[in-house]
Design an enzyme around this catalytic site. Structure first.
Site, PDB file in Angstrom:
ATOM      1  N   SER A 185       0.789  -1.228   0.000  1.00 48.43           N
ATOM      2  CA  SER A 185       0.000   0.000   0.000  1.00 48.43           C
ATOM      3  C   SER A 185       0.821   1.278   0.000  1.00 48.43           C
ATOM      4  CB  SER A 185      -0.956   0.000   1.191  1.00 48.43           C
ATOM      5  OG  SER A 185      -0.294  -0.345   2.373  1.00 48.43           O
ATOM      6  N   HIS A 213      -5.326  -3.281  -2.653  1.00 49.17           N
ATOM      7  CA  HIS A 213      -4.967  -2.311  -3.696  1.00 49.17           C
ATOM      8  C   HIS A 213      -4.935  -2.928  -5.085  1.00 49.17           C
ATOM      9  CE1 HIS A 213      -4.028   0.929  -0.904  1.00 49.17           C
ATOM     10  NE2 HIS A 213      -3.568  -0.025  -0.115  1.00 49.17           N
ATOM     11  N   LYS A 244     -11.541   0.569  -2.055  1.00 52.74           N
ATOM     12  CA  LYS A 244     -10.541   1.280  -2.860  1.00 52.74           C
ATOM     13  C   LYS A 244     -11.012   1.333  -4.320  1.00 52.74           C
ATOM     14  CE  LYS A 244      -7.388   0.944   0.782  1.00 52.74           C
ATOM     15  NZ  LYS A 244      -6.725   0.047   1.709  1.00 52.74           N
TER      16      LYS A 244
HETATM   17  C1  LIG Z   1      -6.862  -0.180   3.118  1.00 53.82           C
HETATM   18  C2  LIG Z   1      -6.291  -1.492   3.449  1.00 53.82           C
HETATM   19  C3  LIG Z   1      -6.909  -2.350   4.361  1.00 53.82           C
HETATM   20  C4  LIG Z   1      -8.104  -1.919   5.163  1.00 53.82           C
HETATM   21  O1  LIG Z   1      -9.242  -1.864   4.391  1.00 53.82           O
HETATM   22  P1  LIG Z   1     -10.460  -0.947   4.877  1.00 53.82           P
HETATM   23  O2  LIG Z   1     -11.610  -1.454   4.100  1.00 53.82           O
HETATM   24  O3  LIG Z   1     -10.096   0.451   4.581  1.00 53.82           O
HETATM   25  O4  LIG Z   1     -10.602  -1.197   6.355  1.00 53.82           O
HETATM   26  C5  LIG Z   1      -6.386  -3.596   4.545  1.00 53.82           C
HETATM   27  N1  LIG Z   1      -5.271  -3.988   3.894  1.00 53.82           N
HETATM   28  C6  LIG Z   1      -4.626  -3.172   3.040  1.00 53.82           C
HETATM   29  C7  LIG Z   1      -3.389  -3.658   2.344  1.00 53.82           C
HETATM   30  C8  LIG Z   1      -5.112  -1.899   2.801  1.00 53.82           C
HETATM   31  O5  LIG Z   1      -4.464  -1.087   1.991  1.00 53.82           O
END
Ligand SMILES: *Cc1c(COP(=O)(O)O)cnc(C)c1O
Length: 410
Positions: A185, A213, A244
């Site tokens: 990320s 991602h 995302k």
């Molecule tokens: C954003 C993210 C999460 C968390 O997801 P949310 O739905 O925002 O709680 C988990 N793992 C990774 C790698 C992320 O980038």
């Protein structure tokens, strides 16, 4: 000191200590989302290079309409947790759509990616089990490992040799789990999923990947990096999010039927929380359909990201091993990274400085994330602006060539 001050004084001190290290964070209010991946902040229009809305679906009319229709038909809330009376036909439909997209037997929804990771890891792993986790994995994975009470090791980022050493050592554990982000990320680089699948096979471990991602961005169907690398069957636990590229909210875990059914029984973040509400489920369903049907936005996104990265690299900025829509520019010093972000903002670009503890000490950076909503001309101008300010700050021309950077996407 009165009672109130006895409470607030140590809190103020802690905040002041953060401030002194340039580590204090503040909430930034977005006043409006504007077309072209822009936002209005403090009355100014900025190109948003910090959002995870990689396909521009968050404001898509089809998702909005699906959310509205689901709300009109089912209401605003799901009324209970999943195991009580909160499992609506809509949950089942979305879960079936996700399993189908992923090419896996079953899927289960979680309310967030954070909750999925803590629920899965702590639900499956217990005291005496061993978890091997990439050093740069998301914080929710780390919190899941802590909650699990299993023994865990954080192996150096993408270091297969070190991982193999640990696998050899712990091959006799009751349960042995390798867990990794597929797209990292903050660095925007890729996990070596094929090699990880081979290692887990050799040592009888399990493999879990976090496609937060990558979902919607990689793969012919847009299901993630495992699909792109053709290694889906070699991975036991597939986790990803809707928050995302899929433009709304929530998360999934997909895999074999017994995995999903055991999670219904063991994942506490699934069991003890109210089920996702209808409008979110409507948006999820629409997003899965759109991603499946239309590869053009993700193709455009990855091509624009390649161009953007090349421009920065040609100017000598250090983009680490990024191969994705997430493109870091390494700065190093905390206050310098804040200064970089401040100057970019003056020039109309919204990019956030990422500082420890999100990155290792000395690893402060700017993180740019691109979206299919961005126009090519805005991205070209943004790259030129980043390069100009990077030069003014003495950052350009300092990057070393990275022999480690290799193209893993076929
Ligand atoms: C954003 C993210 C999460 C968390 O997801 P949310 O739905 O925002 O709680 C988990 N793992 C990774 C790698 C992320 O980038």
């Amino acid at each position: 000191m009165n009672n109130q001050e006895r409470f607030t004084e140590p809190l103020q001190q802690e905040l002041a200590a953060l401030e002194a290290q340039h580590l204090r964070r503040r909430l930034q209010v977005i006043e409006a989302f504007l077309p072209g991946g822009k936002v209005r902040v403090e009355g100014r229009e900025l190109l948003n290079l910090s959002s995870n809305d990689y396909l521009g679906l968050a404001g898509d009319g089809r998702l909005i309409q699906a959310a509205q229709e689901a709300a009109a038909r089912w209401g605003a809330g799901s009324t209970a947790s999943r195991l009580i009376v909160g499992t609506l036909a809509l949950h089942e439909q979305v879960e079936a759509a996700v399993a189908d997209l992923k090419g896996l037997p079953r899927a289960v929804l979680f309310n967030t990616g954070y909750m999925a990771n803590i629920g899965v890891i702590a639900g499956l792993m217990a005291k005496g089990d061993v978890i091997l986790s990439d050093k740069l994995n998301h914080a929710s994975i780390i919190d899941g490992m802590r909650l699990s009470e299993a023994t865990f090791y954080r192996y150096p980022h993408r270091d297969l040799e070190r991982l193999e050493g640990l696998l050899r050592k712990y091959a006799g554990a009751r349960r042995l789990l390798i867990v990794t982000d597929s797209v990292f990320s903050v660095d925007g680089d890729l996990a070596p999923l094929r090699e990880l699948a081979a290692l887990k096979e050799r040592y009888g471990a399990w493999l879990m990947i976090d496609e937060a991602h990558a979902t919607g961005v990689f793969g012919d169907k847009g299901s993630g990096l495992a699909e792109a690398l053709r290694v889906t069957g070699g991975i036991d636990i597939h986790m990803g999010t809707f928050s995302k590229a899929l433009g709304s909210f929530g998360a999934y875990v997909a895999g074999a039927a017994p995995l999903i059914e055991l999670l219904h029984n063991r994942a506490r973040s699934f069991i003890y929380s109210t089920a996702l509400p209808p409008p979110v489920l409507g948006a999820m369903q629409a997003a899965v359909k759109i991603v499946r049907q239309d590869p053009a936005p993700r193709t455009y996104l990855l091509e624009q990201a390649r161009l953007f990265r090349l421009r920065l690299q040609d100017a000598g900025l250090d983009t680490l091993d990024s191969q994705t829509q997430i493109i870091p520019v390494l700065v190093g010093d905390n206050s310098l990274s804040l200064e970089f972000a401040r100057r970019l903002r003056q020039a109309g670009l919204m990019a956030v400085a990422i500082r420890p503890p999100t990155v290792p000490p000395g690893g402060a950076r700017l993180r740019f994330s691109l979206s299919a909503a961005h126009r090519p001309e805005d991205l070209a101008l943004a790259a030129a602006t980043i390069i100009r300010i990077g030069r003014e700050m003495g950052l350009a021309g300092t990057a070393s060539v990275r022999p480690g950077a290799r193209q893993m996407i076929p």
